[in-house]
Scaffold this motif. Sequence first.
Motif, mmCIF file in Angstrom:
data_model
loop_
_atom_site.group_PDB
_atom_site.id
_atom_site.type_symbol
_atom_site.label_atom_id
_atom_site.label_comp_id
_atom_site.label_asym_id
_atom_site.label_seq_id
_atom_site.Cartn_x
_atom_site.Cartn_y
_atom_site.Cartn_z
ATOM 1 N N SER A 17 0.804 -1.229 0.000
ATOM 2 C CA SER A 17 0.000 0.000 0.000
ATOM 3 C C SER A 17 0.833 1.272 0.000
ATOM 4 N N ARG A 18 2.160 1.166 0.133
ATOM 5 C CA ARG A 18 3.009 2.359 0.139
ATOM 6 C C ARG A 18 4.404 1.970 -0.317
ATOM 7 N N ASN A 19 5.288 2.955 -0.465
ATOM 8 C CA ASN A 19 6.621 2.674 -1.001
ATOM 9 C C ASN A 19 7.706 2.776 0.073
ATOM 10 N N TYR A 20 7.376 2.577 1.326
ATOM 11 C CA TYR A 20 8.369 2.644 2.396
ATOM 12 C C TYR A 20 7.921 1.734 3.541
ATOM 13 N N ILE A 21 8.903 1.370 4.393
ATOM 14 C CA ILE A 21 8.612 0.638 5.616
ATOM 15 C C ILE A 21 9.232 1.387 6.779
ATOM 16 N N VAL A 22 8.618 1.260 7.954
ATOM 17 C CA VAL A 22 9.071 1.960 9.153
ATOM 18 C C VAL A 22 9.452 0.918 10.200
ATOM 19 N N PHE A 23 10.695 0.966 10.664
ATOM 20 C CA PHE A 23 11.175 -0.020 11.622
ATOM 21 C C PHE A 23 10.506 0.106 12.982
ATOM 22 N N SER A 24 10.160 1.325 13.378
ATOM 23 C CA SER A 24 9.565 1.506 14.703
ATOM 24 C C SER A 24 8.273 0.712 14.837
ATOM 25 N N GLY A 25 7.628 0.389 13.703
ATOM 26 C CA GLY A 25 6.421 -0.421 13.752
ATOM 27 C C GLY A 25 6.700 -1.910 13.735
ATOM 28 N N GLN A 26 7.989 -2.299 13.624
ATOM 29 C CA GLN A 26 8.345 -3.716 13.569
ATOM 30 C C GLN A 26 9.293 -4.134 14.690
ATOM 31 N N LEU A 27 9.401 -3.302 15.742
ATOM 32 C CA LEU A 27 10.351 -3.608 16.813
ATOM 33 C C LEU A 27 10.032 -4.938 17.496
ATOM 34 N N ASN A 28 8.734 -5.227 17.688
ATOM 35 C CA ASN A 28 8.381 -6.495 18.329
ATOM 36 C C ASN A 28 8.829 -7.679 17.472
ATOM 37 N N ASP A 29 8.631 -7.565 16.150
ATOM 38 C CA ASP A 29 9.080 -8.629 15.255
ATOM 39 C C ASP A 29 10.594 -8.769 15.272
ATOM 40 N N LEU A 30 11.308 -7.641 15.328
ATOM 41 C CA LEU A 30 12.768 -7.688 15.372
ATOM 42 C C LEU A 30 13.256 -8.329 16.663
ATOM 43 N N SER A 44 11.828 -10.476 18.514
ATOM 44 C CA SER A 44 11.548 -11.909 18.580
ATOM 45 C C SER A 44 12.652 -12.732 17.920
ATOM 46 N N GLN A 45 13.516 -12.080 17.126
ATOM 47 C CA GLN A 45 14.591 -12.780 16.447
ATOM 48 C C GLN A 45 15.879 -12.836 17.267
ATOM 49 N N PHE A 46 15.925 -12.103 18.394
ATOM 50 C CA PHE A 46 17.151 -12.017 19.182
ATOM 51 C C PHE A 46 17.028 -12.790 20.486
ATOM 52 N N GLU A 47 18.169 -12.982 21.131
ATOM 53 C CA GLU A 47 18.174 -13.602 22.440
ATOM 54 C C GLU A 47 17.360 -12.751 23.415
ATOM 55 N N SER A 48 16.763 -13.410 24.393
ATOM 56 C CA SER A 48 15.882 -12.705 25.314
ATOM 57 C C SER A 48 16.606 -11.630 26.116
ATOM 58 N N SER A 49 17.927 -11.770 26.267
ATOM 59 C CA SER A 49 18.689 -10.787 27.036
ATOM 60 C C SER A 49 19.067 -9.563 26.206
ATOM 61 N N GLN A 50 18.774 -9.594 24.902
ATOM 62 C CA GLN A 50 19.053 -8.460 24.029
ATOM 63 C C GLN A 50 17.731 -7.843 23.580
ATOM 64 N N ARG A 51 17.698 -6.511 23.533
ATOM 65 C CA ARG A 51 16.463 -5.834 23.143
ATOM 66 C C ARG A 51 16.791 -4.692 22.202
ATOM 67 N N VAL A 52 16.156 -4.689 21.009
ATOM 68 C CA VAL A 52 16.355 -3.624 20.037
ATOM 69 C C VAL A 52 15.519 -2.418 20.476
ATOM 70 N N ILE A 53 16.185 -1.274 20.641
ATOM 71 C CA ILE A 53 15.498 -0.047 21.062
ATOM 72 C C ILE A 53 15.112 0.793 19.857
ATOM 73 N N SER A 54 16.031 0.906 18.892
ATOM 74 C CA SER A 54 15.750 1.714 17.705
ATOM 75 C C SER A 54 16.611 1.227 16.549
ATOM 76 N N VAL A 55 16.245 1.682 15.349
ATOM 77 C CA VAL A 55 16.964 1.303 14.132
ATOM 78 C C VAL A 55 17.282 2.581 13.368
ATOM 79 N N SER A 56 18.497 2.623 12.829
ATOM 80 C CA SER A 56 18.892 3.776 12.025
ATOM 81 C C SER A 56 19.393 3.296 10.663
#
Length: 314
Positions: A96-109, A111-123
């Motif tokens: 529906s658009r020509n871009y993606i926003v990482f802040s809306g996918q943090l939960n998905d990101l 879920s791919q890492f070890e439980s002791s690591q947490r992604v706060i933001s993406v640049s």
Amino acid sequence: MALITLNRIERRRMTVFLSCLITAVLIWLVIALSGRYKYTVDTKINYTDPPESKAFHPLQDDSVSLEIEGTGWQLLFSRLRLNPQSVNVSLRSLNSRNYIVFSGQLNDLNSQFESSQRVISVSPDTLFFDFSKRTVKKVPVKLEYNLTFKKNYGISGPPKLNPSYVTVNGAAEDLRKITYWPTTILNLQNVSTDLSVKVGFAPAKANNIDIYPQSVKAEIPIDRFTEKIIEVPLKVLNGKGRDVKLLPEKVKITILAALSNYPLLDRDSLVATVDLAGWSEKGYTQLPVVLSKIPKFCTLVKTEPQVVDFFIRK
């Protein structure tokens, strides 16, 4: 310079002091590294859930910087501790658009890492894409292999591939550059019998290219090789109507040939030439023999002689 000499009691006190100091440093280090810290790690992107009807072109690099919260141990070994080494990013929103926003996918990101690591933001937080219509193209398969053989064995004929073509699906601009599709490298050692193996394909260099099928069956004939000597008459190039006499007029060619092909090889299988231009243009007094035709999957061992004498009748 005077040396300080310690007695037995002083040496014991010094040992106790150093042991306590080292223990205190280690305890402090463990406590400090057990705390939570923020650090940045660069990682590659794997795109998933691509739009079905359009081919996409990322307008930026295929890597991003992740700001991760983790322990000091993970900060100390961030390059080794990041697990996984790449992240999967969903492209569902591109329908529906020509871009993606990482802040809306943090939960998905996360879920791919070890439980002791947490992604706060993406640049960068937003990735932009260009689109074109998806097209289909068939290209031949190229078998990549690195084989070693037992003594006197080798490939005796062209490999057979099934299928011999692969279907490539992607943007027309990307497909225009593709003339064949290589397999993964088939590595085998001490080969002495025919091969029949399933080989996968090399991954696409672009995320928006799909191939079908995912593997190919390769049949490679292997045979024992032996030497064969064939006497071949010499052909004169650039004679320009001259009456040329060669001494000798024939040469002996020694080749390595597969036993299965041995009876099929005769003097018509080989072409040996000499070029009279070497005499007329360069003043050669002898002409080098050139083997201009040799059957495939045969190996030249030697040519006797390698140069011949000649004279021109007037």
